[in-house]
Scaffold this motif. Sequence first.
Motif, PDB file in Angstrom:
ATOM      1  N   GLU A  84      45.564  39.987  39.961  1.00  0.00           N
ATOM      2  CA  GLU A  84      44.775  40.160  38.476  1.00  0.00           C
ATOM      3  C   GLU A  84      44.091  38.929  38.218  1.00  0.00           C
ATOM      4  OE1 GLU A  84      46.518  42.586  35.544  1.00  0.00           O
ATOM      5  OE2 GLU A  84      48.321  43.114  37.059  1.00  0.00           O
ATOM      6  N   VAL A  85      42.981  38.449  37.745  1.00  0.00           N
ATOM      7  CA  VAL A  85      42.194  37.951  37.464  1.00  0.00           C
ATOM      8  C   VAL A  85      41.705  37.559  36.206  1.00  0.00           C
ATOM      9  CG1 VAL A  85      40.091  36.573  38.461  1.00  0.00           C
ATOM     10  CG2 VAL A  85      41.349  37.658  40.031  1.00  0.00           C
ATOM     11  N   LEU A  86      41.755  36.590  35.429  1.00  0.00           N
ATOM     12  CA  LEU A  86      41.444  36.650  34.259  1.00  0.00           C
ATOM     13  C   LEU A  86      40.065  35.321  34.661  1.00  0.00           C
ATOM     14  CD1 LEU A  86      45.116  36.770  32.027  1.00  0.00           C
ATOM     15  CD2 LEU A  86      43.060  38.215  32.669  1.00  0.00           C
ATOM     16  N   ALA A  87      39.327  36.041  33.718  1.00  0.00           N
ATOM     17  CA  ALA A  87      38.090  34.716  33.909  1.00  0.00           C
ATOM     18  C   ALA A  87      37.650  34.887  32.152  1.00  0.00           C
ATOM     19  CB  ALA A  87      37.106  34.948  35.304  1.00  0.00           C
ATOM     20  N   ARG A  88      36.627  33.295  32.190  1.00  0.00           N
ATOM     21  CA  ARG A  88      36.489  33.736  30.705  1.00  0.00           C
ATOM     22  C   ARG A  88      34.889  34.011  30.085  1.00  0.00           C
ATOM     23  NH1 ARG A  88      33.708  29.452  29.474  1.00  0.00           N
ATOM     24  NH2 ARG A  88      34.501  27.898  31.405  1.00  0.00           N
ATOM     25  N   ARG A  89      34.577  34.690  31.408  1.00  0.00           N
ATOM     26  CA  ARG A  89      32.725  35.193  31.654  1.00  0.00           C
ATOM     27  C   ARG A  89      33.484  36.322  31.812  1.00  0.00           C
ATOM     28  NH1 ARG A  89      28.530  31.129  34.522  1.00  0.00           N
ATOM     29  NH2 ARG A  89      29.309  29.266  33.547  1.00  0.00           N
ATOM     30  N   HIS A  90      34.610  37.463  31.786  1.00  0.00           N
ATOM     31  CA  HIS A  90      35.008  38.462  32.023  1.00  0.00           C
ATOM     32  C   HIS A  90      35.522  38.993  30.966  1.00  0.00           C
ATOM     33  CE1 HIS A  90      32.932  39.245  35.629  1.00  0.00           C
ATOM     34  NE2 HIS A  90      33.753  37.967  35.960  1.00  0.00           N
ATOM     35  N   SER A  91      35.345  39.877  30.073  1.00  0.00           N
ATOM     36  CA  SER A  91      36.414  40.466  29.240  1.00  0.00           C
ATOM     37  C   SER A  91      37.332  41.586  30.327  1.00  0.00           C
ATOM     38  CB  SER A  91      36.039  41.489  28.527  1.00  0.00           C
ATOM     39  OG  SER A  91      35.003  42.248  29.052  1.00  0.00           O
ATOM     40  N   GLY A  92      38.970  41.220  29.983  1.00  0.00           N
ATOM     41  CA  GLY A  92      39.790  41.731  30.262  1.00  0.00           C
ATOM     42  C   GLY A  92      39.533  41.486  32.317  1.00  0.00           C
ATOM     43  N   LYS A  93      40.459  42.278  33.036  1.00  0.00           N
ATOM     44  CA  LYS A  93      41.116  41.429  33.675  1.00  0.00           C
ATOM     45  C   LYS A  93      40.319  41.775  34.968  1.00  0.00           C
ATOM     46  CE  LYS A  93      45.325  43.317  33.059  1.00  0.00           C
ATOM     47  NZ  LYS A  93      46.363  43.888  32.852  1.00  0.00           N
ATOM     48  N   VAL A  94      39.725  41.187  36.123  1.00  0.00           N
ATOM     49  CA  VAL A  94      39.566  41.685  37.423  1.00  0.00           C
ATOM     50  C   VAL A  94      40.771  42.000  38.204  1.00  0.00           C
ATOM     51  CG1 VAL A  94      37.661  41.404  39.009  1.00  0.00           C
ATOM     52  CG2 VAL A  94      37.804  40.722  36.837  1.00  0.00           C
ATOM     53  N   CYS A  95      41.090  43.126  38.750  1.00  0.00           N
ATOM     54  CA  CYS A  95      42.040  43.014  39.614  1.00  0.00           C
ATOM     55  C   CYS A  95      41.524  43.549  41.250  1.00  0.00           C
ATOM     56  CB  CYS A  95      42.755  44.882  38.924  1.00  0.00           C
ATOM     57  SG  CYS A  95      43.140  44.371  37.683  1.00  0.00           S
ATOM     58  N   PHE A  96      42.530  43.239  42.108  1.00  0.00           N
ATOM     59  CA  PHE A  96      42.239  43.782  43.100  1.00  0.00           C
ATOM     60  C   PHE A  96      43.297  44.385  44.151  1.00  0.00           C
ATOM     61  CE2 PHE A  96      39.186  40.262  42.117  1.00  0.00           C
ATOM     62  CZ  PHE A  96      38.663  40.543  42.725  1.00  0.00           C
ATOM     63  N   LYS A  97      42.909  45.159  44.891  1.00  0.00           N
ATOM     64  CA  LYS A  97      44.222  46.122  45.953  1.00  0.00           C
ATOM     65  C   LYS A  97      44.290  45.592  47.294  1.00  0.00           C
ATOM     66  CE  LYS A  97      45.494  50.077  47.087  1.00  0.00           C
ATOM     67  NZ  LYS A  97      45.445  51.541  46.826  1.00  0.00           N
ATOM     68  N   VAL A  98      45.557  44.696  47.851  1.00  0.00           N
ATOM     69  CA  VAL A  98      45.920  44.512  48.606  1.00  0.00           C
ATOM     70  C   VAL A  98      46.025  45.787  49.902  1.00  0.00           C
ATOM     71  CG1 VAL A  98      47.051  42.869  50.172  1.00  0.00           C
ATOM     72  CG2 VAL A  98      45.873  42.451  48.263  1.00  0.00           C
ATOM     73  N   VAL A  99      46.168  46.052  50.867  1.00  0.00           N
ATOM     74  CA  VAL A  99      46.361  47.008  51.663  1.00  0.00           C
ATOM     75  C   VAL A  99      46.682  46.622  53.188  1.00  0.00           C
ATOM     76  CG1 VAL A  99      45.781  48.586  50.889  1.00  0.00           C
ATOM     77  CG2 VAL A  99      44.796  48.419  52.425  1.00  0.00           C
ATOM     78  N   GLY A 100      47.987  46.849  53.853  1.00  0.00           N
ATOM     79  CA  GLY A 100      47.638  46.014  55.315  1.00  0.00           C
ATOM     80  C   GLY A 100      48.592  45.055  55.744  1.00  0.00           C
ATOM     81  N   ASN A 101      49.066  44.698  56.466  1.00  0.00           N
ATOM     82  CA  ASN A 101      50.133  43.273  56.424  1.00  0.00           C
ATOM     83  C   ASN A 101      49.152  42.219  56.729  1.00  0.00           C
ATOM     84  OD1 ASN A 101      51.967  44.365  57.659  1.00  0.00           O
ATOM     85  ND2 ASN A 101      51.193  44.808  59.301  1.00  0.00           N
ATOM     86  N   SER A 102      47.490  41.933  56.092  1.00  0.00           N
ATOM     87  CA  SER A 102      47.272  40.633  55.717  1.00  0.00           C
ATOM     88  C   SER A 102      45.830  41.227  55.234  1.00  0.00           C
ATOM     89  CB  SER A 102      47.127  39.355  56.792  1.00  0.00           C
ATOM     90  OG  SER A 102      46.618  40.027  57.383  1.00  0.00           O
ATOM     91  N   GLY A 103      44.910  39.886  54.409  1.00  0.00           N
ATOM     92  CA  GLY A 103      43.673  40.598  54.285  1.00  0.00           C
ATOM     93  C   GLY A 103      42.967  39.416  53.881  1.00  0.00           C
ATOM     94  N   TRP A 104      41.629  39.392  53.472  1.00  0.00           N
ATOM     95  CA  TRP A 104      41.342  38.119  53.400  1.00  0.00           C
ATOM     96  C   TRP A 104      40.171  38.423  52.628  1.00  0.00           C
ATOM     97  CZ3 TRP A 104      36.009  36.660  55.213  1.00  0.00           C
ATOM     98  CH2 TRP A 104      35.212  37.624  56.224  1.00  0.00           C
ATOM     99  N   LEU A 105      39.272  38.240  51.592  1.00  0.00           N
ATOM    100  CA  LEU A 105      37.990  38.389  50.980  1.00  0.00           C
ATOM    101  C   LEU A 105      37.388  37.338  50.461  1.00  0.00           C
ATOM    102  CD1 LEU A 105      36.199  40.689  49.545  1.00  0.00           C
ATOM    103  CD2 LEU A 105      38.155  40.544  47.579  1.00  0.00           C
ATOM    104  N   SER A 106      36.251  36.882  50.414  1.00  0.00           N
ATOM    105  CA  SER A 106      35.010  35.962  49.781  1.00  0.00           C
ATOM    106  C   SER A 106      34.484  36.349  49.178  1.00  0.00           C
ATOM    107  CB  SER A 106      34.750  35.210  51.240  1.00  0.00           C
ATOM    108  OG  SER A 106      33.340  35.595  51.678  1.00  0.00           O
TER     109      SER A 106
END
Length: 165
Positions: A84-106
């Motif tokens: 979960e990510v909190l940022a001043r320019r977003h109302s509420g949270k931004v969420c990311f789901k991770v699946v598998g043994n590892s992952g990356w996202l730019s």
Amino acid sequence: MRTLATATVAGALAWAVLSGAPTGATPSHDRATSTVADGTPGYAVEDFNYPDADRILAEQNIVLKRGDGHITLVDCAGGTGYIEVLARRHSGKVCFKVVGNSGWLSLEIPAVYSMKGNDYDTQVDMTVGTEEKSYDLDENTWTAVGESADEQGREHLLVEIRSAK
């Protein structure tokens, strides 16, 4: 007899090809080059670009660039165990789901100040001006990152998430 006739035809065709005699087919150098036969679907080549990134940018003001498909943007109301990510320019949270043994996202999310880890070992990279900073997220708890962890309180841009079990 049939075998002899087949061998004769095959030999004649081979002689025509090797000698350069016209066989009715257009020489390959005169044809337009095509990697896939006309009318058939092309090959799938993974470029690691995030699908629907333009739509997500327009709707949520989040730049999703590239990843391996194991970390994806999700609706926070859809479950638990997300990053979960909190940022001043977003109302509420931004969420990311991770699946598998590892992952990356730019990606790019500006003004990030806190993140909650999940059951994975997660590191995030941020930039502030020309400076790069990395943070390890605590598992299943909130971690001060970005401007809340910066002595000067400068605005940080989240640029990458990496997770592994």
